[in-house]
Scaffold this motif. Structure first.
Motif, PDB file in Angstrom:
ATOM      1  N   ASN A 188       0.745  -1.218  -0.075  1.00  0.00           N
ATOM      2  CA  ASN A 188      -0.033   0.005  -0.001  1.00  0.00           C
ATOM      3  C   ASN A 188       0.801   1.180   0.042  1.00  0.00           C
ATOM      4  O   ASN A 188       2.097   1.159   0.442  1.00  0.00           O
ATOM      5  CB  ASN A 188      -1.004  -0.060   1.283  1.00  0.00           C
ATOM      6  CG  ASN A 188      -1.988  -1.039   1.419  1.00  0.00           C
ATOM      7  OD1 ASN A 188      -2.251  -1.510   0.281  1.00  0.00           O
ATOM      8  ND2 ASN A 188      -2.143  -1.661   2.469  1.00  0.00           N
ATOM      9  N   ASN A 189       0.265   2.256  -0.680  1.00  0.00           N
ATOM     10  CA  ASN A 189       0.749   3.925  -0.420  1.00  0.00           C
ATOM     11  C   ASN A 189       2.338   3.632  -1.018  1.00  0.00           C
ATOM     12  O   ASN A 189       3.442   4.259  -0.246  1.00  0.00           O
ATOM     13  CB  ASN A 189       0.791   4.119   0.872  1.00  0.00           C
ATOM     14  CG  ASN A 189      -0.560   4.005   1.849  1.00  0.00           C
ATOM     15  OD1 ASN A 189      -1.539   4.555   1.027  1.00  0.00           O
ATOM     16  ND2 ASN A 189      -0.631   3.451   2.838  1.00  0.00           N
ATOM     17  N   PHE A 190       2.713   3.395  -2.245  1.00  0.00           N
ATOM     18  CA  PHE A 190       3.899   3.415  -2.817  1.00  0.00           C
ATOM     19  C   PHE A 190       3.950   4.044  -4.288  1.00  0.00           C
ATOM     20  O   PHE A 190       2.792   4.523  -4.828  1.00  0.00           O
ATOM     21  CB  PHE A 190       4.420   1.881  -2.844  1.00  0.00           C
ATOM     22  CG  PHE A 190       3.558   1.319  -4.196  1.00  0.00           C
ATOM     23  CD1 PHE A 190       3.728   1.245  -5.322  1.00  0.00           C
ATOM     24  CD2 PHE A 190       2.614   0.416  -3.648  1.00  0.00           C
ATOM     25  CE1 PHE A 190       2.920   0.332  -6.078  1.00  0.00           C
ATOM     26  CE2 PHE A 190       1.830  -0.652  -4.214  1.00  0.00           C
ATOM     27  CZ  PHE A 190       1.844  -0.257  -5.665  1.00  0.00           C
ATOM     28  N   THR A 191       4.959   4.524  -4.755  1.00  0.00           N
ATOM     29  CA  THR A 191       5.117   5.204  -5.857  1.00  0.00           C
ATOM     30  C   THR A 191       6.001   4.749  -6.780  1.00  0.00           C
ATOM     31  O   THR A 191       7.379   4.416  -6.398  1.00  0.00           O
ATOM     32  CB  THR A 191       5.464   6.863  -5.586  1.00  0.00           C
ATOM     33  OG1 THR A 191       4.404   7.434  -4.895  1.00  0.00           O
ATOM     34  CG2 THR A 191       5.642   7.382  -6.937  1.00  0.00           C
ATOM     35  N   LEU A 192       5.920   4.591  -8.068  1.00  0.00           N
ATOM     36  CA  LEU A 192       6.789   4.153  -9.129  1.00  0.00           C
ATOM     37  C   LEU A 192       6.901   5.338 -10.071  1.00  0.00           C
ATOM     38  O   LEU A 192       5.976   5.559 -10.798  1.00  0.00           O
ATOM     39  CB  LEU A 192       6.431   2.943  -9.792  1.00  0.00           C
ATOM     40  CG  LEU A 192       6.184   1.739  -8.859  1.00  0.00           C
ATOM     41  CD1 LEU A 192       5.477   0.504 -10.055  1.00  0.00           C
ATOM     42  CD2 LEU A 192       7.333   1.251  -8.383  1.00  0.00           C
ATOM     43  N   GLU A 193       8.133   6.018 -10.195  1.00  0.00           N
ATOM     44  CA  GLU A 193       8.233   7.311 -10.855  1.00  0.00           C
ATOM     45  C   GLU A 193       9.373   7.301 -11.699  1.00  0.00           C
ATOM     46  O   GLU A 193      10.578   7.049 -11.092  1.00  0.00           O
ATOM     47  CB  GLU A 193       7.872   8.445  -9.750  1.00  0.00           C
ATOM     48  CG  GLU A 193       8.108   9.834 -10.330  1.00  0.00           C
ATOM     49  CD  GLU A 193       7.914  10.917  -9.413  1.00  0.00           C
ATOM     50  OE1 GLU A 193       7.938  12.076  -9.507  1.00  0.00           O
ATOM     51  OE2 GLU A 193       7.904  10.428  -7.921  1.00  0.00           O
TER      52      GLU A 193
END
Length: 412
Positions: free
Chosen positions: A118-123
């Motif tokens: 949960n609550n993650f970013t791939l950027e």
């Protein structure tokens, strides 16, 4: 003495990084391998992967880390391994190039696979030559943005998806560029999520594919030159706003394919040079408004299994057929659209045609029953049929009409 100091230096670095939460990885640092840095880190730490070429097989991450690339490091899967396998909340992966992840007919290998997080970013990552580029399952509160994904397509059954989500909620897929996969973006059992500003092109099957995904929206995306633009299947309450569907061409190519869906909105989209702009089957309670249908083979193909479709204030221009259907019973509403084929008049000058427009041409019905007849479309015989239709309008579905066609194209 010098050797003992060198051996002691990594532990000194880690003690400092324990305070600063930063660990550097690369050829100019004591820690040269990503796996070693992960093993020595703790949740909450930041790993800086510096420029270089890393071959470390499958890298498993079960801690809440920020993993940030400096000067575009490259992680290579050697065409054998899944590269990152992540199962931890509150993490970030940013600024890294992933290439040559493995392929398996038994497992969905990916360049980045995320499970139960949960609550993650791939950027801001680059992913090249992957089967599945990003594969996310059973996750919530995620963001995938500003990534560039370029696949090397094989046969459809042997090619994975660019961004693949299964059983997720509150996902944000933003400003990614995806090409060369089976589906550019794939949603299955994904709810309350948004897809915004993506560019999906040259994918084998669909630019975007929904299955059993409800209460989602896709806005301001471009779907160009895919096998088909977007497929929305077995879903409800999907908003489709401000997208561009262009040059999705082929025997079974659509701008949008709607199958067994209900309670959706299609608004302010542009459909340009598609074989079929919108195809509907088993579709109910859809509002189609303020869209541009230009130079498509078919603007609409609405099967008899559809009902309560409202088509209002759209522009139909330069399409071979504006509307086609396979039934005579019409349970849908066309109202206040602009049709470039309308030849009526406006005596009271209120901007609305004084006679209704029948958007289903006689020859579109012939082509619906006998698809091979399309090759005769510009023949003299077809011209006679079109003239006959205008004289005897009862040949086409009598109640399939726009009672208030616009005389001028509105500004959308």
């Amino acid at each position: 003495m010098k050797r003992s100091l060198y051996c002691f230096f990594p532990f000194l670095l880690l003690s400092i990084s324990g305070f600063s939460n930063s660990i550097f990885v690369g050829k100019n640092y004591p820690i040269k391998r990503i796996k070693q840095a992960i093993e020595l880190s703790k949740s909450g730490d930041t790993l800086f992967i510096t420029a270089g070429f890393y071959k470390e097989g499958n890298i498993v991450i079960s801690k809440s880390l920020k993993i940030i690339g400096i000067n575009n490091p490259v992680i290579d899967g050697e065409k054998r391994f899944e590269i990152f396998t992540i199962s931890a909340p509150d993490f970030l992966v940013k600024g890294i190039t992933f290439q040559n992840s493995g392929y398996s007919s038994m497992n969905d290998y990916a360049s980045i696979k995320v499970i139960d997080a949960n609550n993650f970013t791939l950027e801001n990552n680059i992913i090249r030559n992957a089967s599945f580029a990003i594969h996310i399952s059973n996750c919530a509160g995620l963001t995938v943005k500003n990534n560039t994904i370029v696949g090397s397509p094989r046969e459809e059954q042997n090619t994975g998806n660019g961004i693949h989500l299964w059983k997720c909620n509150h996902a944000n897929i933003i400003n990614n560029k995806i090409s060369g996969h089976r589906d550019g973006i794939y949603f299955e059992f994904v709810t309350q999520s948004t897809i915004n500003g993506n560019y999906s092109t040259m994918n084998i099957r669909y630019g975007l594919h929904f299955m059993f995904s409800n209460d989602d929206s896709y806005t301001n995306n471009t779907f160009k030159e895919n096998g088909a633009g977007v497929a929305v299947m077995f879903s409800h309450h999907v908003k489709m706003l401000g997208n561009t569907f262009e040059k999705n061409l082929g025997g079974s190519a659509y701008g949008i394919l709607l199958k067994e869906i209900s309670d959706g909105t299609i608004c302010n989209n542009t459909f340009l040079n598609n074989t079929i702009a919108i195809y509907m089957e088993g579709t109910n309670r859809i509002i189609v408004t303020q869209n541009k249908f230009k130079k498509n083979g078919w603007g609409f193909r609405i099967q008899a299994s559809c009902s309560d479709i409202t088509v209002r204030k759209n522009i139909f221009s330069g399409n071979t057929f504006d509307v086609a259907t396979n039934g005579s019973l019409v349970l849908n509403t066309f109202d206040n659209n602009y049709w470039d084929k309308y030849e009526g008049y406006d005596l009271n000058r209120d901007g609305i045609g004084d006679i209704p427009f029948h958007p289903v041409s006689l020859y579109s019905m012939v082509a619906e029953e006998m698809p091979f007849s399309i090759m005769l479309y510009h023949s003299f015989m077809v011209m006679l049929l079109e003239k006959t239709e205008k004289a005897i309008t009862s040949i086409t579905p009598e109640n399939f009409l726009d009672k208030k066609p616009l005389m001028k194209s509105p500004v959308i």
